[in-house]
Write a protein that holds these residues in place. Structure first.
Motif, PDB file in Angstrom:
ATOM      1  N   THR A   4     -14.127  -2.185  -2.919  1.00  0.00           N
ATOM      2  CA  THR A   4     -12.713  -2.520  -2.995  1.00  0.00           C
ATOM      3  C   THR A   4     -12.547  -3.644  -4.003  1.00  0.00           C
ATOM      4  N   GLU A  61      -6.856  -2.315  -5.928  1.00  0.00           N
ATOM      5  CA  GLU A  61      -5.492  -2.738  -5.641  1.00  0.00           C
ATOM      6  C   GLU A  61      -5.302  -4.055  -6.360  1.00  0.00           C
ATOM      7  N   VAL A 107      -3.904   1.360  -6.669  1.00  0.00           N
ATOM      8  CA  VAL A 107      -2.600   0.899  -6.228  1.00  0.00           C
ATOM      9  C   VAL A 107      -2.184  -0.313  -7.041  1.00  0.00           C
ATOM     10  N   SER A 108      -1.062  -0.220  -7.701  1.00  0.00           N
ATOM     11  CA  SER A 108      -0.513  -1.393  -8.349  1.00  0.00           C
ATOM     12  C   SER A 108       0.977  -1.236  -8.529  1.00  0.00           C
TER      13      SER A 108
END
Ligand SMILES: [Zn+2]
Length: 497
Positions: free
Chosen positions: A228, A254, A279-280
């Motif tokens: 992550t 992210e 994800v942004s």
């Protein structure tokens, strides 16, 4: 030469065009005509960031490349892709992966090539004990290849036992991590301490040197399974070449701190990857389609933010989750790219490009109705098993869906505010409609049980799970495609908001 704009990661060996460029590693000047490594990197402080609506406070862009700053054609096309230079000897130590790829590709005669290659080898000295020793190397690679293809948890234990039997510390790590999966109380503390000590004692072999503090590693049975990242950059690529990353299954990024995400993904993506989540809300995700090519066995892709959906082509992808904050707000998917809305991009998804797709999640905070209306126009819904909607769906949006020609198996409306009789309308669109029960006033229903939706990070194919019970050893979860499961290791569950 190939179009540089499409290949921003290209690193080249080239003669210095002047005596004015400085080595990025040691700070000393590079002699004119001396071969140097030209490292392509994505700047996060270019014009695009300054003009972008989400840009943080602008910083002054600095050039330190002497006369070369206007000389590169790719800079003219895309100012955010810049080059910086290194002495080859410096690069061997400081940028070993980049120099290695540049050496492999260069048509130039490189003096001292053998010495450079030895230096690269030393810089990349992390190699498993069982791989290093010739007597065990073949068997090591055989185990690894099998697990890379099909990561069976039992096989991973067998591999761990074998590693331990040949004196590879990764074997002991696998054993400790296996014991940790079920340990509680004092046992757990003791094992965690053993794990920490073992990693500290074998740091170079077990952990990539250039690890980014924004990188979170989830281990399982001796190898990193899930990565992550809260930031992307050169350290990511280096880390992915480390032996501990050879069985990585999941990569989650992210971040709001980059120019674009796709150009900074490990290149190529590991072939072991099954789950990719980007994800942004603030920076473009970039050309994800091209990056996915190497991960031929990818099963789940999540893209929340501005991405070129029309480029998505994947033969094996089963689950796609896409979304944004506002479906009607235009944003560029690549730096300096054309600003388009989520709805416009959604219209470009092609069923034939995603033949295995069975589950689609659309997550839109504002404008879900519009997105659904467009989705119905595409052929994407044909052959889909589940459509899950999250966001501000209204009855009008749901009606759009019922106009579809072919029924879905499952329409999941639990992420919307439509409940009970309203959601019933969905039966025209799907054989089964999942919705929150009428009158389940949030106050009266325990949040954790019944309404807590999760996904098993190791088993994306199980689909969405509903937590139905809690017990001393974990949670009971009812999964969409796998039925009831008791999950002991609850950190493997990811909450779905
Ligand atoms: Zn240098």
């Amino acid at each position: 030469m190939a179009n540089r704009e499409d290949r921003p990661r290209e690193h080249l060996i080239e003669p210095a065009r002047s005596a004015r460029s400085a080595c990025r590693s040691c700070g000393q000047l590079i002699t004119s005509k001396e071969l140097r490594l030209s490292e392509a990197f994505v700047s996060d402080e270019g014009k695009w960031a300054r003009s972008h609506q989400y840009a943080r406070s602008a910083r002054t862009r600095s050039y330190d490349e002497g006369d070369d700053r206007h000389g590169r054609s790719d800079n003219a096309i895309n100012p955010e892709i810049q080059a910086r230079y290194h002495h080859l000897a410096c690069a061997a130590t400081h940028q070993p992966y980049k120099l290695r790829s540049a050496l492999a590709a260069t048509p130039l005669e490189v003096p001292e090539r053998a010495a450079l290659e030895r230096a690269i080898g030393r810089a990349l000295a992390a190699v498993d004990v069982a791989e290093e020793a010739e007597v065990t190397r073949d068997e090591y690679l055989h185990h690894l290849a099998r697990l890379a293809e099909d990561l069976d948890d039992e096989d991973a234990l067998v591999f761990g036992d074998w590693l331990q039997s040949v004196g590879d510390p990764r074997g002991e790590l696998a054993a400790i991590q296996h014991a940790l999966e079920t340990a509680t109380g004092d046992d757990r503390l003791r094992l965690a301490e053993s794990e920490r000590k073992l990693i500290a004692a074998n740091r170079k072999r077990l952990v990539p040197e250039a690890i980014d503090p924004a990188m979170t590693l989830t281990w399982r049975r001796g190898f990193v399974r899930r990565v992550t990242l809260a930031n992307v950059g050169p350290a990511v690529n280096a880390a992915f070449s480390h032996p501990s990353f050879r069985l990585v299954r999941e990569l989650v990024i992210e971040t709001e701190h980059a120019m674009a995400i796709a150009p900074n993904l490990p290149a190529p993506l590991p072939s072991t990857l099954r789950v990719l989540e980007l994800v942004s809300k603030a920076v473009p995700l970039g050309q994800v389609g091209a990056a996915m090519a190497a991960a031929a066995q990818l099963e789940r892709l999540k893209l929340v933010g501005a991405a070129e959906l029309g480029e998505l082509k994947h033969a094996a992808l089963v689950e796609l989750e896409i979304g944004c904050v506002d479906a009607g707000v235009a944003a560029p998917a690549v730096p300096r790219g054309e600003a388009r809305t989520f709805v416009e991009r959604l219209a470009q998804l092609r069923r034939k490009d995603l033949p295995a797709l069975a589950r689609l999640h659309v997550r839109v905070e504002h404008g879900l109705d519009e997105a659904v209306a467009v989705l119905v126009q595409t052929k994407l819904l044909a052959g889909l098993h589940t459509l899950a909607l999250h966001g501000d769906l209204s009855l009008a949006g749901l009606r759009e869906l019922t106009a579809g020609r072919k029924k879905l198996e499952v329409l999941d409306l639990r992420g919307t505010k439509l409940v009970g009789p309203d959601a019933e309308l969905g039966k025209k669109a799907a054989s089964e409609v999942l919705s929150t029960a009428v009158g389940s006033g949030a106050a009266t229903v325990a949040k954790r049980v019944g309404e807590w939706l999760v996904r098993h990070t190791r088993r994306p194919e199980w689909g969405i799970g509903k937590v139905v019970g809690e017990h001393d050893h974990g949670l009971s979860v009812e999964f969409e495609h796998a039925g009831a499961k008791d999950v002991r290791n609850i950190e493997l569950l990811e909450e779905i908001s």
